[in-house]
Design a protein around this motif. Structure first.
Motif, mmCIF file in Angstrom:
data_model
loop_
_atom_site.group_PDB
_atom_site.id
_atom_site.type_symbol
_atom_site.label_atom_id
_atom_site.label_comp_id
_atom_site.label_asym_id
_atom_site.label_seq_id
_atom_site.Cartn_x
_atom_site.Cartn_y
_atom_site.Cartn_z
ATOM 1 N N PHE A 50 0.862 -1.181 0.000
ATOM 2 C CA PHE A 50 0.000 0.000 0.000
ATOM 3 C C PHE A 50 0.896 1.228 0.000
ATOM 4 N N PRO A 51 0.564 2.307 -0.699
ATOM 5 C CA PRO A 51 -0.620 2.477 -1.553
ATOM 6 C C PRO A 51 -0.361 2.125 -3.023
ATOM 7 N N PHE A 52 0.885 1.650 -3.333
ATOM 8 C CA PHE A 52 1.237 1.362 -4.726
ATOM 9 C C PHE A 52 0.292 0.351 -5.362
ATOM 10 N N ILE A 53 -0.251 -0.571 -4.579
ATOM 11 C CA ILE A 53 -1.098 -1.637 -5.112
ATOM 12 C C ILE A 53 -2.327 -1.097 -5.829
ATOM 13 N N TRP A 54 -2.850 0.054 -5.389
ATOM 14 C CA TRP A 54 -4.022 0.637 -6.062
ATOM 15 C C TRP A 54 -3.672 1.008 -7.499
ATOM 16 N N HIS A 55 -2.492 1.569 -7.672
ATOM 17 C CA HIS A 55 -2.043 1.953 -9.011
ATOM 18 C C HIS A 55 -1.758 0.711 -9.853
ATOM 19 N N PHE A 56 -1.036 -0.244 -9.288
ATOM 20 C CA PHE A 56 -0.640 -1.445 -10.019
ATOM 21 C C PHE A 56 -1.845 -2.275 -10.460
ATOM 22 N N ASN A 57 -2.742 -2.553 -9.539
ATOM 23 C CA ASN A 57 -3.884 -3.428 -9.859
ATOM 24 C C ASN A 57 -4.857 -2.787 -10.840
ATOM 25 N N THR A 58 -5.093 -1.485 -10.712
ATOM 26 C CA THR A 58 -6.016 -0.828 -11.651
ATOM 27 C C THR A 58 -5.411 -0.779 -13.051
ATOM 28 N N TRP A 59 -4.083 -0.627 -13.146
ATOM 29 C CA TRP A 59 -3.452 -0.617 -14.472
ATOM 30 C C TRP A 59 -3.508 -1.998 -15.112
ATOM 31 N N ILE A 60 -3.196 -3.031 -14.342
ATOM 32 C CA ILE A 60 -3.249 -4.401 -14.862
ATOM 33 C C ILE A 60 -4.682 -4.746 -15.275
ATOM 34 N N ALA A 61 -5.648 -4.403 -14.428
ATOM 35 C CA ALA A 61 -7.051 -4.716 -14.712
ATOM 36 C C ALA A 61 -7.541 -3.990 -15.960
ATOM 37 N N SER A 62 -7.045 -2.773 -16.180
ATOM 38 C CA SER A 62 -7.495 -2.004 -17.349
ATOM 39 C C SER A 62 -7.056 -2.651 -18.657
ATOM 40 N N LEU A 63 -6.016 -3.481 -18.619
ATOM 41 C CA LEU A 63 -5.574 -4.187 -19.824
ATOM 42 C C LEU A 63 -6.579 -5.249 -20.248
ATOM 43 N N LEU A 64 -7.402 -5.679 -19.299
ATOM 44 C CA LEU A 64 -8.344 -6.771 -19.561
ATOM 45 C C LEU A 64 -9.736 -6.273 -19.950
ATOM 46 N N SER B 218 -4.687 5.643 1.153
ATOM 47 C CA SER B 218 -4.170 6.713 0.299
ATOM 48 C C SER B 218 -3.992 6.131 -1.098
ATOM 49 N N GLY B 219 -4.021 6.954 -2.089
ATOM 50 C CA GLY B 219 -3.912 6.466 -3.467
ATOM 51 C C GLY B 219 -5.207 5.921 -4.029
ATOM 52 N N MET B 220 -6.333 6.171 -3.340
ATOM 53 C CA MET B 220 -7.614 5.644 -3.806
ATOM 54 C C MET B 220 -8.103 6.337 -5.068
ATOM 55 N N GLU B 221 -7.441 7.431 -5.443
ATOM 56 C CA GLU B 221 -7.856 8.136 -6.653
ATOM 57 C C GLU B 221 -7.692 7.263 -7.896
ATOM 58 N N TYR B 222 -6.834 6.247 -7.816
ATOM 59 C CA TYR B 222 -6.653 5.349 -8.950
ATOM 60 C C TYR B 222 -7.894 4.497 -9.194
ATOM 61 N N LEU B 223 -8.623 4.193 -8.127
ATOM 62 C CA LEU B 223 -9.883 3.465 -8.298
ATOM 63 C C LEU B 223 -10.909 4.330 -9.015
ATOM 64 N N LEU B 224 -10.965 5.614 -8.649
ATOM 65 C CA LEU B 224 -11.867 6.544 -9.335
ATOM 66 C C LEU B 224 -11.480 6.668 -10.800
ATOM 67 N N ALA B 225 -10.180 6.798 -11.063
ATOM 68 C CA ALA B 225 -9.702 6.916 -12.443
ATOM 69 C C ALA B 225 -10.040 5.654 -13.236
ATOM 70 N N TYR B 226 -9.889 4.508 -12.593
ATOM 71 C CA TYR B 226 -10.203 3.233 -13.242
ATOM 72 C C TYR B 226 -11.689 3.155 -13.589
ATOM 73 N N PHE B 227 -12.532 3.572 -12.653
ATOM 74 C CA PHE B 227 -13.978 3.556 -12.887
ATOM 75 C C PHE B 227 -14.351 4.470 -14.061
ATOM 76 N N ARG C 99 7.704 3.341 -11.266
ATOM 77 C CA ARG C 99 7.661 3.913 -9.912
ATOM 78 C C ARG C 99 8.402 3.035 -8.903
ATOM 79 N N LEU C 100 8.613 1.756 -9.245
ATOM 80 C CA LEU C 100 9.273 0.823 -8.334
ATOM 81 C C LEU C 100 10.734 1.218 -8.118
ATOM 82 N N LYS D 52 8.148 11.000 -15.447
ATOM 83 C CA LYS D 52 6.757 10.701 -15.783
ATOM 84 C C LYS D 52 5.818 11.151 -14.678
ATOM 85 N N ASP D 53 4.667 11.665 -15.073
ATOM 86 C CA ASP D 53 3.643 12.110 -14.130
ATOM 87 C C ASP D 53 2.669 10.956 -13.893
ATOM 88 N N TYR D 54 2.632 10.453 -12.666
ATOM 89 C CA TYR D 54 1.781 9.311 -12.337
ATOM 90 C C TYR D 54 0.457 9.723 -11.689
#
Length: 278
Positions: free
Chosen positions: A57-71, A146-155, A229-230, A246-248
């Motif tokens: 956390f909180p990187f996982i929100w970014h990682f999982n939403t990006w991976i999921a968006s590929l599908l 923290s980093g929950m904005e990635y879920l909103l962006a994903y939605f 980011r890693l 890069k702007d994340y």
């Protein structure tokens, strides 16, 4: 509203292909958890993805939403077929005969789009919590959420993308041609971007500013790739002298652009249905 969603879900569930694709999509999403078990041991060179911090956390929100968006293309096929089948099976005409207005018809499709996007976002939220609490080095409440904005962006990204798919289904009628057009549009955006960026305008940032308003590129910009980011990747970049700037972040302007596109696609779908002789 509940009646409209119920009608659409019943149509999808009774269609074998759509049902299999929908179930398969969520099953494949759950495979993200398998990334934790991936290990590479080549002599002294060892990689264990879970130990690299991708589930912290909180990187996982970014990682999982990006991976999921590929599908998301799995559900794209469902969305396009959902509209194409209305013409193939004559259910659109039957719905209108039964008293459903054309506005209600498009609204029912859009509500289904939002429902799919919300369901996918909720699934990623729950799975990320489970993976994060299992592997993250940081489990403090303030860090976890923290980093929950990635879920909103994903939605928002899914709503915009599925609205585009719905529009293509309305416009082209046949699912195979609609998916083909989606792929062609993707190639046109990417190839034209590459030509303008690297051949004509010599890496000018103005090209990026312009393409930030294109449909698929604006959706892509909501959740950019997370790997650079890693810390391990940053160390490699530093070693080879590469400076990554890069702007994340998730920006409100990016969210607004995609929402405007979603509104354009839904409104255009309604106008086509309204004027078309069914």
């Amino acid at each position: 509203m509940k009646r409209l969603i119920s009608i659409e879900l019943q149509k999808i569930w009774k269609n074998r292909a759509s049902k299999v694709l929908t179930i398969g999509y969520f099953v494949i999403l759950s495979f993200i958890a398998l990334i934790a078990s991936i290990k590479f041991d080549i002599g002294n060179f060892k990689i264990h993805f879970a130990e690299m911090g991708i589930f912290n956390f909180p990187f996982i929100w970014h990682f999982n939403t990006w991976i999921a968006s590929l599908l998301k293309f799995f559900l794209a096929i469902v969305i396009v077929s959902m509209m194409a089948n209305e013409y193939s099976y004559g259910t659109l005409k039957q719905n209108l005969i039964d008293g459903m207005s054309k506005k209600e018809f498009i609204l029912s499709k859009f509500l289904t789009v939002v429902l799919f996007a919300f369901g996918s976002t909720l699934f990623i939220f729950v799975m990320s919590l489970l993976l994060g609490y299992s592997f993250s080095s940081y489990t403090e409440f303030s860090i976890v959420f923290s980093g929950m904005e990635y879920l909103l962006a994903y939605f928002v990204k899914l709503v915009g993308f599925f609205s585009f798919c719905l529009f293509l289904g309305v416009l082209i009628k046949r699912s195979a041609f609609a998916i083909g057009f989606l792929f062609i549009w993707f190639l046109v955006e990417k190839i034209s971007y590459g030509i303008l960026k690297f051949e004509i305008f010599n890496r000018s940032p103005k090209v990026d500013d312009f393409y930030a308003f294109m449909p698929l590129e604006s959706m892509s910009n909501l959740v950019v790739e997370p790997f650079t980011r890693l810390s391990v990747i940053k160390n490699i970049q530093t070693a080879v002298g590469e400076n990554n700037v890069k702007d994340y972040d998730v920006h409100f302007s990016s969210l607004l652009i995609v929402l405007v596109w979603a509104a354009i696609f839904i409104f255009s779908s309604y106008k086509i249905i309204k004027k078309r002789d069914l």
